[in-house]
Design a protein around this motif. Structure first.
Motif, PDB file in Angstrom:
ATOM      1  N   GLY A  43       0.799  -1.215   0.000  1.00 37.92           N
ATOM      2  CA  GLY A  43       0.000   0.000   0.000  1.00 37.92           C
ATOM      3  C   GLY A  43       0.832   1.266   0.000  1.00 37.92           C
ATOM      4  O   GLY A  43       2.042   1.254   0.178  1.00 37.92           O
ATOM      5  N   GLY A  45       0.220   5.727   0.958  1.00 36.52           N
ATOM      6  CA  GLY A  45      -0.663   6.720   1.562  1.00 36.52           C
ATOM      7  C   GLY A  45       0.090   8.001   1.854  1.00 36.52           C
ATOM      8  O   GLY A  45       1.217   8.203   1.403  1.00 36.52           O
ATOM      9  N   PHE A  60      -3.849   8.811   5.720  1.00 39.34           N
ATOM     10  CA  PHE A  60      -4.757   8.081   4.835  1.00 39.34           C
ATOM     11  C   PHE A  60      -3.932   7.129   3.984  1.00 39.34           C
ATOM     12  O   PHE A  60      -2.873   7.475   3.484  1.00 39.34           O
ATOM     13  CB  PHE A  60      -5.572   9.041   3.966  1.00 39.34           C
ATOM     14  CG  PHE A  60      -4.743  10.079   3.277  1.00 39.34           C
ATOM     15  CD1 PHE A  60      -4.271   9.867   2.002  1.00 39.34           C
ATOM     16  CD2 PHE A  60      -4.419  11.254   3.919  1.00 39.34           C
ATOM     17  CE1 PHE A  60      -3.487  10.815   1.361  1.00 39.34           C
ATOM     18  CE2 PHE A  60      -3.642  12.220   3.289  1.00 39.34           C
ATOM     19  CZ  PHE A  60      -3.174  11.998   2.005  1.00 39.34           C
ATOM     20  N   ASP A  61      -4.388   5.883   3.917  1.00 32.25           N
ATOM     21  CA  ASP A  61      -3.669   4.834   3.198  1.00 32.25           C
ATOM     22  C   ASP A  61      -4.622   4.073   2.291  1.00 32.25           C
ATOM     23  O   ASP A  61      -5.790   3.896   2.619  1.00 32.25           O
ATOM     24  CB  ASP A  61      -3.052   3.825   4.179  1.00 32.25           C
ATOM     25  CG  ASP A  61      -2.007   4.431   5.085  1.00 32.25           C
ATOM     26  OD1 ASP A  61      -1.206   5.242   4.588  1.00 32.25           O
ATOM     27  OD2 ASP A  61      -1.986   4.083   6.277  1.00 32.25           O
ATOM     28  N   PHE A  62      -4.097   3.602   1.185  1.00 31.92           N
ATOM     29  CA  PHE A  62      -4.830   2.709   0.302  1.00 31.92           C
ATOM     30  C   PHE A  62      -4.021   1.427   0.182  1.00 31.92           C
ATOM     31  O   PHE A  62      -2.853   1.460  -0.187  1.00 31.92           O
ATOM     32  CB  PHE A  62      -5.065   3.340  -1.075  1.00 31.92           C
ATOM     33  CG  PHE A  62      -6.099   2.599  -1.860  1.00 31.92           C
ATOM     34  CD1 PHE A  62      -7.444   2.825  -1.617  1.00 31.92           C
ATOM     35  CD2 PHE A  62      -5.747   1.665  -2.804  1.00 31.92           C
ATOM     36  CE1 PHE A  62      -8.421   2.131  -2.315  1.00 31.92           C
ATOM     37  CE2 PHE A  62      -6.705   0.975  -3.516  1.00 31.92           C
ATOM     38  CZ  PHE A  62      -8.052   1.202  -3.276  1.00 31.92           C
ATOM     39  N   PHE A  64      -3.647  -2.646  -1.193  1.00 36.75           N
ATOM     40  CA  PHE A  64      -4.026  -3.609  -2.221  1.00 36.75           C
ATOM     41  C   PHE A  64      -3.694  -5.001  -1.694  1.00 36.75           C
ATOM     42  O   PHE A  64      -2.557  -5.259  -1.307  1.00 36.75           O
ATOM     43  CB  PHE A  64      -3.236  -3.367  -3.513  1.00 36.75           C
ATOM     44  CG  PHE A  64      -3.412  -1.990  -4.072  1.00 36.75           C
ATOM     45  CD1 PHE A  64      -4.447  -1.718  -4.947  1.00 36.75           C
ATOM     46  CD2 PHE A  64      -2.553  -0.974  -3.711  1.00 36.75           C
ATOM     47  CE1 PHE A  64      -4.611  -0.436  -5.463  1.00 36.75           C
ATOM     48  CE2 PHE A  64      -2.707   0.307  -4.219  1.00 36.75           C
ATOM     49  CZ  PHE A  64      -3.745   0.570  -5.098  1.00 36.75           C
ATOM     50  N   ASN A  70      -9.066  -4.767  -1.434  1.00 38.80           N
ATOM     51  CA  ASN A  70      -8.348  -3.533  -1.158  1.00 38.80           C
ATOM     52  C   ASN A  70      -9.156  -2.701  -0.183  1.00 38.80           C
ATOM     53  O   ASN A  70     -10.301  -3.014   0.112  1.00 38.80           O
ATOM     54  CB  ASN A  70      -8.036  -2.760  -2.447  1.00 38.80           C
ATOM     55  CG  ASN A  70      -9.265  -2.521  -3.297  1.00 38.80           C
ATOM     56  OD1 ASN A  70     -10.296  -2.116  -2.787  1.00 38.80           O
ATOM     57  ND2 ASN A  70      -9.170  -2.780  -4.574  1.00 38.80           N
ATOM     58  N   GLY A  71      -8.547  -1.661   0.329  1.00 40.13           N
ATOM     59  CA  GLY A  71      -9.240  -0.823   1.294  1.00 40.13           C
ATOM     60  C   GLY A  71      -8.603   0.543   1.430  1.00 40.13           C
ATOM     61  O   GLY A  71      -7.421   0.735   1.138  1.00 40.13           O
ATOM     62  N   PHE A  72      -9.411   1.490   1.855  1.00 38.89           N
ATOM     63  CA  PHE A  72      -8.969   2.853   2.137  1.00 38.89           C
ATOM     64  C   PHE A  72      -9.106   3.057   3.633  1.00 38.89           C
ATOM     65  O   PHE A  72     -10.162   2.777   4.215  1.00 38.89           O
ATOM     66  CB  PHE A  72      -9.830   3.858   1.373  1.00 38.89           C
ATOM     67  CG  PHE A  72      -9.470   5.287   1.672  1.00 38.89           C
ATOM     68  CD1 PHE A  72      -8.338   5.844   1.123  1.00 38.89           C
ATOM     69  CD2 PHE A  72     -10.259   6.058   2.494  1.00 38.89           C
ATOM     70  CE1 PHE A  72      -7.988   7.162   1.392  1.00 38.89           C
ATOM     71  CE2 PHE A  72      -9.938   7.363   2.759  1.00 38.89           C
ATOM     72  CZ  PHE A  72      -8.799   7.920   2.208  1.00 38.89           C
ATOM     73  N   TYR A  73      -8.040   3.517   4.286  1.00 41.89           N
ATOM     74  CA  TYR A  73      -8.018   3.699   5.723  1.00 41.89           C
ATOM     75  C   TYR A  73      -7.611   5.132   6.053  1.00 41.89           C
ATOM     76  O   TYR A  73      -6.706   5.677   5.432  1.00 41.89           O
ATOM     77  CB  TYR A  73      -7.002   2.750   6.374  1.00 41.89           C
ATOM     78  CG  TYR A  73      -7.254   1.313   6.024  1.00 41.89           C
ATOM     79  CD1 TYR A  73      -8.132   0.552   6.772  1.00 41.89           C
ATOM     80  CD2 TYR A  73      -6.621   0.728   4.924  1.00 41.89           C
ATOM     81  CE1 TYR A  73      -8.385  -0.773   6.451  1.00 41.89           C
ATOM     82  CE2 TYR A  73      -6.870  -0.592   4.595  1.00 41.89           C
ATOM     83  CZ  TYR A  73      -7.745  -1.335   5.361  1.00 41.89           C
ATOM     84  OH  TYR A  73      -7.988  -2.636   5.022  1.00 41.89           O
TER      85      TYR A  73
END
Length: 80
Positions: A43, A45, A60-62, A64, A70-73
């Protein structure tokens, strides 16, 4: 689970995060080191320092993961 993370200061209040990890599921007869039970992730961010005096940041992190997961945090403050 194991994760490696690097936080890089870019300029002023801004930074960049890059990370990679590996997780495993086990129990109920599953072997933790079986390749079918290992889940890699990678990932990228960023960070923004919102209030320097109190060291308040927004991160903020994305991420894979395997098989299209996947996710957005997003978080406020530092994890450690």
């Amino acid at each position: 689970m194991i994760e490696i993370e690097e936080r890089l200061h870019l300029k002023g209040r801004f930074g960049l995060n890059v990370f990679a990890g590996l997780a495993s599921l086990y129990g109920d007869g599953l072997n933790a080191f079986d390749s079918d039970n290992l889940y890699p992730s990678i990932g990228v961010g960023g960070q923004i320092m919102l209030k320097e005096a109190e060291q308040i940041t927004m991160t903020f992190d994305f991420a894979f993961g395997e098989s299209g997961n996947n996710g957005f945090y997003m978080r406020f403050g530092q994890a450690f």
